[in-house]
Each structure stands twice: as C-alpha cells, then as structure tokens.
Design a protein around this motif. Sequence first.
Motif, PDB file in Angstrom:
ATOM      1  N   SER A  72      31.255 -17.953 -20.420  1.00  0.00           N
ATOM      2  CA  SER A  72      30.565 -16.856 -21.119  1.00  0.00           C
ATOM      3  C   SER A  72      31.535 -15.849 -21.740  1.00  0.00           C
ATOM      4  O   SER A  72      32.439 -15.350 -21.079  1.00  0.00           O
ATOM      5  N   GLY A  74      30.117 -13.196 -23.335  1.00  0.00           N
ATOM      6  CA  GLY A  74      29.367 -11.940 -23.328  1.00  0.00           C
ATOM      7  C   GLY A  74      28.676 -11.632 -24.648  1.00  0.00           C
ATOM      8  O   GLY A  74      28.300 -10.487 -24.900  1.00  0.00           O
ATOM      9  N   THR A  75      28.478 -12.646 -25.471  1.00  0.00           N
ATOM     10  CA  THR A  75      27.811 -12.415 -26.770  1.00  0.00           C
ATOM     11  C   THR A  75      26.377 -11.944 -26.558  1.00  0.00           C
ATOM     12  O   THR A  75      25.938 -10.964 -27.159  1.00  0.00           O
ATOM     13  N   ARG A  76      25.651 -12.663 -25.702  1.00  0.00           N
ATOM     14  CA  ARG A  76      24.245 -12.322 -25.446  1.00  0.00           C
ATOM     15  C   ARG A  76      24.104 -10.877 -24.972  1.00  0.00           C
ATOM     16  O   ARG A  76      23.299 -10.112 -25.488  1.00  0.00           O
ATOM     17  N   ALA A 185      21.976 -10.928 -18.170  1.00  0.00           N
ATOM     18  CA  ALA A 185      22.508 -11.984 -19.048  1.00  0.00           C
ATOM     19  C   ALA A 185      23.876 -12.500 -18.601  1.00  0.00           C
ATOM     20  O   ALA A 185      24.406 -13.431 -19.200  1.00  0.00           O
ATOM     21  N   ALA A 186      24.462 -11.899 -17.559  1.00  0.00           N
ATOM     22  CA  ALA A 186      25.778 -12.381 -17.104  1.00  0.00           C
ATOM     23  C   ALA A 186      25.667 -13.807 -16.576  1.00  0.00           C
ATOM     24  O   ALA A 186      24.616 -14.219 -16.083  1.00  0.00           O
ATOM     25  N   VAL A 188      26.531 -15.854 -13.736  1.00  0.00           N
ATOM     26  CA  VAL A 188      26.912 -15.488 -12.365  1.00  0.00           C
ATOM     27  C   VAL A 188      27.282 -16.725 -11.543  1.00  0.00           C
ATOM     28  O   VAL A 188      26.528 -17.707 -11.517  1.00  0.00           O
ATOM     29  N   SER A 189      28.415 -16.647 -10.861  1.00  0.00           N
ATOM     30  CA  SER A 189      28.892 -17.794 -10.073  1.00  0.00           C
ATOM     31  C   SER A 189      27.899 -18.158  -8.972  1.00  0.00           C
ATOM     32  O   SER A 189      27.356 -17.274  -8.301  1.00  0.00           O
ATOM     33  N   ASP A 190      27.702 -19.428  -8.782  1.00  0.00           N
ATOM     34  CA  ASP A 190      26.823 -19.899  -7.706  1.00  0.00           C
ATOM     35  C   ASP A 190      27.594 -20.195  -6.421  1.00  0.00           C
ATOM     36  O   ASP A 190      27.009 -20.286  -5.351  1.00  0.00           O
ATOM     37  N   VAL A 241      26.868 -18.663  -3.095  1.00  0.00           N
ATOM     38  CA  VAL A 241      26.635 -17.212  -3.194  1.00  0.00           C
ATOM     39  C   VAL A 241      25.143 -17.012  -2.949  1.00  0.00           C
ATOM     40  O   VAL A 241      24.330 -17.668  -3.596  1.00  0.00           O
ATOM     41  N   LYS A 243      21.471 -15.936  -3.417  1.00  0.00           N
ATOM     42  CA  LYS A 243      20.760 -15.532  -4.641  1.00  0.00           C
ATOM     43  C   LYS A 243      20.193 -14.140  -4.414  1.00  0.00           C
ATOM     44  O   LYS A 243      19.215 -13.970  -3.681  1.00  0.00           O
ATOM     45  N   PHE A 261      17.960 -14.564 -16.782  1.00  0.00           N
ATOM     46  CA  PHE A 261      18.206 -15.707 -17.661  1.00  0.00           C
ATOM     47  C   PHE A 261      18.431 -16.941 -16.810  1.00  0.00           C
ATOM     48  O   PHE A 261      18.921 -16.848 -15.682  1.00  0.00           O
ATOM     49  N   LYS A 262      18.061 -18.078 -17.352  1.00  0.00           N
ATOM     50  CA  LYS A 262      18.297 -19.347 -16.650  1.00  0.00           C
ATOM     51  C   LYS A 262      19.069 -20.241 -17.600  1.00  0.00           C
ATOM     52  O   LYS A 262      18.582 -20.550 -18.693  1.00  0.00           O
ATOM     53  N   ASN A 289      17.653 -20.835 -21.375  1.00  0.00           N
ATOM     54  CA  ASN A 289      18.438 -21.273 -22.539  1.00  0.00           C
ATOM     55  C   ASN A 289      19.352 -22.429 -22.160  1.00  0.00           C
ATOM     56  O   ASN A 289      19.733 -22.597 -21.002  1.00  0.00           O
ATOM     57  N   ARG A 294      21.893 -22.161 -27.209  1.00  0.00           N
ATOM     58  CA  ARG A 294      21.509 -20.817 -26.773  1.00  0.00           C
ATOM     59  C   ARG A 294      21.550 -19.777 -27.880  1.00  0.00           C
ATOM     60  O   ARG A 294      20.910 -18.750 -27.777  1.00  0.00           O
TER      61      ARG A 294
END
Length: 345
Positions: A72, A74-76, A185-186, A188-190, A241, A243, A261-262, A289, A294
Amino acid sequence: MEQPPTSSGFEAAESYYFTENPPPKNLKSNMVLAREFINRHADSDRRVVLVTSGGTTVPLEEQTVRYIDNFSAGTRGATSAEYFLENGYAVIFLHRQFSLLPYSRHYSHNTRSFLDYMKEENGRVVVEEQHQEEMVRVLGQYNAAKNENKLLILSFVTITEYLWMLREAAMLMRPLGPNAMFYLAAAVSDFFVPKDRMVEHKIQSSEEFAQTHMNGKGEVQSKTPAARTEGKSLIIDLEPVPKFLKQLVDGWAPDGMIVSFKLETDPAILVKKAKHALNKYAHHLVIGNLLLTRKWEVVFVSKMDGEQWIRVPSRRRTRSATGIESLIGKAASQKDSVEEDGPSD
Ligand code: PMT
C-alpha cells in the motif's frame, strides 16, 4: 468447527496484546494533539473522520534491520481525506510514515521529482507555467484545510504503533457520538512477531555467528524466537494479530460510523468475505476491493443496502486514475448522514 470468539475472548485478546506490546514513544504527545483537535471540532458540531492509510510493517528484530511490509502506498487514504475535507469534515489522517499525504500526493511518489515542477527566474524559484493553474488550486485547498485547522496528520510505522494510535484516538473520539466516522483504508498486517518472541539484534545469516537469543531487556529469551536462522534458512513463524475491528465497534467507538475495507485478490471470494466481515463485526459498511482493479471498482456491502458496485466509467480508467475516491467518499458520507438520522431497520 472453529467457534467465534466471545466478547470476553475479544477483551482478553485486547488486554493481552496491549500489555505485551508497548506503546510508541510519541503516543502521549500525539494524543495531546488529537484531544485538542477533537475538542475544537466537537464544540463546532463538525463531523470528524479518522482516515487510516498506508501499510503497517512487521519488524523481525527489536533493533530493526528487517521487517515485513505490504504494497500500500496510501493512495486510497490520502485521496479520500481530500474528499472528506472538501465536504466539511475535519480529518485525522493516521498514515504510514512517508506514504502519500493529502494534497502533497499530487507532487510526490511519482516518476517526476518535485523539482521538475519548478524553474529559476531572476534568481527566484517559481512554478513552471503549465503547472500554475493546478498548483494554485491544490495549494488553495491545502491552505484552507490548514488555516481552518481541519487536518491533523499522525503517523505510524509498525502494526503495534498503528493499533495503539487507533485505539487511543478512537476512545478520544467517543464524545463525538455519531459525528465520528472511522474510514479504515490502511492495509493492516494479519500476522506479526510478538514482543516476547522478538530478538534484540540483527538475525545472523550464518549459524556461525548466531547469538543466544536475548530480548530488549538483556534477558535470555525463554520463548523460541519467531524469526531465526536454522542451518542456512531463515525461519519466520508469525502469530495472528487479533482482529480489533470488533473492539472498535463494541468498545472503543460504539456510536461512531465505521467503514472498513476488505482487500482480496481472488474475485470469487471478495463479496463473500466482505459479507462475512459485516456479520462478524456488525459495523456499518464494508467496502470490498481487489488488488488489481481497486483504482476503478469497489463493492459496498451494508446491512441496509446489500451489495452495490461503484465503478469509474471505462473511458476514465487509467493506471493513475484516482476518481473513485470521490465516488466512495460521496457514497460513504451519504450513509453517514442516513445513520445519523437513524437507520430504517
Ligand atoms: O493504499 P492503496 O494502494 O490505495 O490501496 C488501498 C487498499 C487496497 C489498501 C484499501 O482499499 C484496503 O482495502 N484496505 C484494507 C486492507 C486490509 O487490511 O484488508 P484485510 O482484509 O486484511 O482487513 C479487513 C479489515 O480488518 C480492515 O479494515 C482492517 O483495518 C481490519 N483488520 C485487519 C487486520 C487485523 N489484524 N485487524 C483488523 O482489524
């Protein structure tokens, strides 16, 4: 069959995570700024949106040489933040350090240097003629946001920094009630390396130099390090991590509008996973997305409206197209107003 965690299970995971993984050093000073920002906008009854943006990293060592990152830029988040600012929201922009920022994104992270927009004229630096009009517009919007104190920029690098900042900021936003929106919209690490399984020093590439594993307190580590060399191989054995979306919805921001976001890569499972997230976390809206599309299509999944695709018309689709964020922002803020007036069900 896997049982869903109970509420007390989520709370226990939260308490364990935040006890074991210490906060970033700048948490307090950032939250002083956030509190002041939120109070100011609460007094003027303005909507405040917390936009998260960019990817979180997963450090493998305490003195971090190596880490896991994601795609990412960070456009979104940066583009959506501009939309919200132009539509009357105050924005807390919680972003990955050095990822795209609202407004300056027009002149950064691309193949041109910002210096390419400039020229020297009589010993002074001025903007090239062909960029004047757009830059005057962008600068005007940026200055308006700044002068009206409507944009607060905070940053994170690691997954743990991100989670601490999200939790603390969300709790500070509680008094805003339905005037608070969370736009997550980040990327995020799972999976991550918990503090008690992280080695202090750089992981050696050869066993010859391998050290007794010490943690940051100088103690011999009792747990097997999550990232280590075995023979000539690097073994990385990450843990999930928790949820925290559930905690955000139920505990940290119970009255706020929450948009998550998914992200998927397989079109066959996107809507199914978005619906699953909506059912599991019971928040307001999931925007699905796909990695490859996206920038021009997303799917809104909500309890009220079911499944709704939003697409940029094909003639406006380019590799650098960003028009979809206005469509997303518009649709999300419409849902935000409906929520405030009271959902129909
Ligand atoms: O930055 P760009 O290049 O413009 O890309 C934008 C984007 C694709 C990153 C963005 O549109 C997007 O989809 N962001 C969410 C990515 C993501 O983390 O998806 P996920 O399926 O892993 O997680 C779904 C939700 O669960 C997210 O809202 C996330 O905040 C939350 N989550 C994730 C992991 C985790 N451990 N805990 C969580 O609560």
